[in-house]
Design a protein around this motif. Structure first.
Motif, PDB file in Angstrom:
ATOM      1  N   ASP A  14       0.816  -1.221   0.000  1.00  0.00           N
ATOM      2  CA  ASP A  14       0.000   0.000   0.000  1.00  0.00           C
ATOM      3  C   ASP A  14       0.850   1.273   0.000  1.00  0.00           C
ATOM      4  OD1 ASP A  14      -2.348  -1.558   0.122  1.00  0.00           O
ATOM      5  OD2 ASP A  14      -2.138  -1.723   2.298  1.00  0.00           O
ATOM      6  N   LEU A  15       1.872   1.309  -0.869  1.00  0.00           N
ATOM      7  CA  LEU A  15       2.705   2.501  -0.977  1.00  0.00           C
ATOM      8  C   LEU A  15       2.173   3.415  -2.079  1.00  0.00           C
ATOM      9  CD1 LEU A  15       6.305   0.980  -0.747  1.00  0.00           C
ATOM     10  CD2 LEU A  15       4.854   1.833   1.102  1.00  0.00           C
ATOM     11  N   SER A  16       2.355   4.711  -1.895  1.00  0.00           N
ATOM     12  CA  SER A  16       1.995   5.675  -2.929  1.00  0.00           C
ATOM     13  C   SER A  16       3.081   5.662  -4.008  1.00  0.00           C
ATOM     14  CB  SER A  16       1.900   7.076  -2.327  1.00  0.00           C
ATOM     15  OG  SER A  16       3.194   7.524  -1.940  1.00  0.00           O
ATOM     16  N   PRO A  17       2.804   6.204  -5.197  1.00  0.00           N
ATOM     17  CA  PRO A  17       3.834   6.274  -6.238  1.00  0.00           C
ATOM     18  C   PRO A  17       5.108   6.980  -5.759  1.00  0.00           C
ATOM     19  CG  PRO A  17       1.701   6.714  -7.201  1.00  0.00           C
ATOM     20  CD  PRO A  17       1.490   6.633  -5.712  1.00  0.00           C
ATOM     21  N   ALA A  18       4.954   8.044  -4.967  1.00  0.00           N
ATOM     22  CA  ALA A  18       6.120   8.767  -4.454  1.00  0.00           C
ATOM     23  C   ALA A  18       6.921   7.884  -3.489  1.00  0.00           C
ATOM     24  CB  ALA A  18       5.678  10.044  -3.748  1.00  0.00           C
ATOM     25  N   GLU A  19       6.216   7.127  -2.669  1.00  0.00           N
ATOM     26  CA  GLU A  19       6.891   6.236  -1.725  1.00  0.00           C
ATOM     27  C   GLU A  19       7.606   5.097  -2.462  1.00  0.00           C
ATOM     28  OE1 GLU A  19       4.102   6.593   2.284  1.00  0.00           O
ATOM     29  OE2 GLU A  19       3.421   5.349   0.588  1.00  0.00           O
ATOM     30  N   VAL A  20       6.987   4.614  -3.539  1.00  0.00           N
ATOM     31  CA  VAL A  20       7.621   3.562  -4.349  1.00  0.00           C
ATOM     32  C   VAL A  20       8.914   4.091  -4.963  1.00  0.00           C
ATOM     33  CG1 VAL A  20       7.408   2.201  -6.467  1.00  0.00           C
ATOM     34  CG2 VAL A  20       5.504   2.303  -4.853  1.00  0.00           C
ATOM     35  N   LYS A  21       8.876   5.320  -5.484  1.00  0.00           N
ATOM     36  CA  LYS A  21      10.066   5.920  -6.095  1.00  0.00           C
ATOM     37  C   LYS A  21      11.174   6.092  -5.069  1.00  0.00           C
ATOM     38  CE  LYS A  21      11.527   9.808  -8.981  1.00  0.00           C
ATOM     39  NZ  LYS A  21      11.088  11.064  -9.658  1.00  0.00           N
ATOM     40  N   ALA A  22      10.826   6.556  -3.874  1.00  0.00           N
ATOM     41  CA  ALA A  22      11.824   6.733  -2.812  1.00  0.00           C
ATOM     42  C   ALA A  22      12.411   5.385  -2.402  1.00  0.00           C
ATOM     43  CB  ALA A  22      11.183   7.429  -1.609  1.00  0.00           C
ATOM     44  N   LEU A  23      11.558   4.379  -2.317  1.00  0.00           N
ATOM     45  CA  LEU A  23      12.022   3.034  -1.957  1.00  0.00           C
ATOM     46  C   LEU A  23      12.968   2.496  -3.023  1.00  0.00           C
ATOM     47  CD1 LEU A  23      11.804   0.554  -0.083  1.00  0.00           C
ATOM     48  CD2 LEU A  23       9.811  -0.168  -1.431  1.00  0.00           C
ATOM     49  N   TRP A  24      12.627   2.714  -4.288  1.00  0.00           N
ATOM     50  CA  TRP A  24      13.457   2.271  -5.407  1.00  0.00           C
ATOM     51  C   TRP A  24      14.860   2.868  -5.295  1.00  0.00           C
ATOM     52  CZ3 TRP A  24      12.542  -0.770  -9.831  1.00  0.00           C
ATOM     53  CH2 TRP A  24      13.464  -0.633 -10.877  1.00  0.00           C
ATOM     54  N   HIS A  25      14.926   4.178  -5.042  1.00  0.00           N
ATOM     55  CA  HIS A  25      16.234   4.848  -4.946  1.00  0.00           C
ATOM     56  C   HIS A  25      17.018   4.324  -3.740  1.00  0.00           C
ATOM     57  CE1 HIS A  25      15.883   7.564  -8.284  1.00  0.00           C
ATOM     58  NE2 HIS A  25      14.735   8.053  -7.853  1.00  0.00           N
TER      59      HIS A  25
END
Length: 278
Positions: free
Chosen positions: A108-119
């Motif tokens: 249940d992550l937001s797109p912004a949270e997914v991007k931060a997690l990816w980095h």
């Protein structure tokens, strides 16, 4: 040997092509460096098929690109470095690791949270690779150090310029207004003019490079892909120049037979015809 939908058949065919004595002389003569340009070219042809919306061509071009992966993997297997299954394992491992919100507990992550997690995960991977090199007694690679690390040298130059500038902007090394980049472009144009006046070929090349770098920066500030912008300009030029050739052909003439003034007049006519009528 018959065609198949199974990836194993493609691997078998590549092995046969690379078998000394019975394989293809051209394929046997290749190495990683000689095949690399074809790999890049096939990726561009995939992108071109997508841009044209040609799905049949896309299918064929994806096959050509897949062949490049199999070709490199076969050469690596021959020298004992790795094989195609290792390539598959590496990418599946990476995808699972980089998507804990799909394959793990980070739900249940937001797109912004997914991007931060990816980095964050990519940074961890980079640290792990550096530790592996150190454990193996290898020095750190210069290209893996600093803010600009990890921007591939094989990228198209405009795209790489955009990415280098974007990386530098993360630490505040950037203009805060696109119009300031326009001032820089005007400055670079002046320096190109000076280099042209001086007649120094090396200086001319350097200043043109600086100008292109500044233009790529303007595209970034305008949230525009410089490669996409240039591709669109290329397509427009092709369309309009073919319009000149069509107009000349209607008169039984070719571009080689036309004067510059005549072609310029036809160019303006083609350009005017493209404008929407009011």
């Amino acid at each position: 040997m018959k065609p198949s939908r199974d990836i194993a058949r493609l691997i078998e065919i590549m092995a046969a092509l690379r078998t000394p004595g019975t394989g293809c002389p051209w394929d046997l003569d290749q190495d990683f460096a000689s095949i690399s340009p074809y790999t890049v070219e096939e990726a561009y042809e995939v992108a071109d098929a997508i841009a044209r919306g040609d799905k049949a061509d896309l299918r064929d071009e994806l096959g050509d690109l897949l062949l490049q992966v199999v070709f490199h993997a076969r050469m690596a297997e021959e020298e004992g470095s790795f094989a195609f299954p290792d390539v598959v394992e590496a990418i599946t491992t990476k995808l699972i690791r980089r998507h804990p919100h799909v394959f793990g507990d980070a739900r249940d992550l937001s797109p912004a949270e997914v991007k931060a997690l990816w980095h964050r995960i990519k940074a961890e991977e980079k640290a792990d690779k550096a530790a592996d090199r150190a454990a193996a007694g290898l020095p750190p690679r210069e290209e893996d150090e600093g803010v600009l690390a990890g921007v591939p040298h094989g990228m198209p130059a405009l795209t790489r310029a955009w990415k280098l500038q974007a990386r530098a902007s993360t630490v505040g090394f950037d203009w805060n207004d696109a119009r300031l980049v326009l001032d820089k472009i005007r400055e670079e144009i002046g320096e190109v003019e000076e280099a042209l006046d001086g007649g120094d070929k090396a200086a001319i090349h350097e200043e043109i490079g600086d100008l292109l770098f500044a233009v790529a920066n303007l595209a970034r500030h305008a949230d525009a892909d410089p490669e996409g912008c240039l591709a669109a300009a290329n397509a427009k030029f092709e369309r309009r120049f073919r319009g000149i050739e069509t107009a000349l052909a209607a008169k039984g003439r070719t571009a080689q037979e036309a004067s510059l003034d005549e072609m310029e007049a036809l160019w303006q006519a083609v350009k005017q015809a493209e404008k929407p009528s009011m």
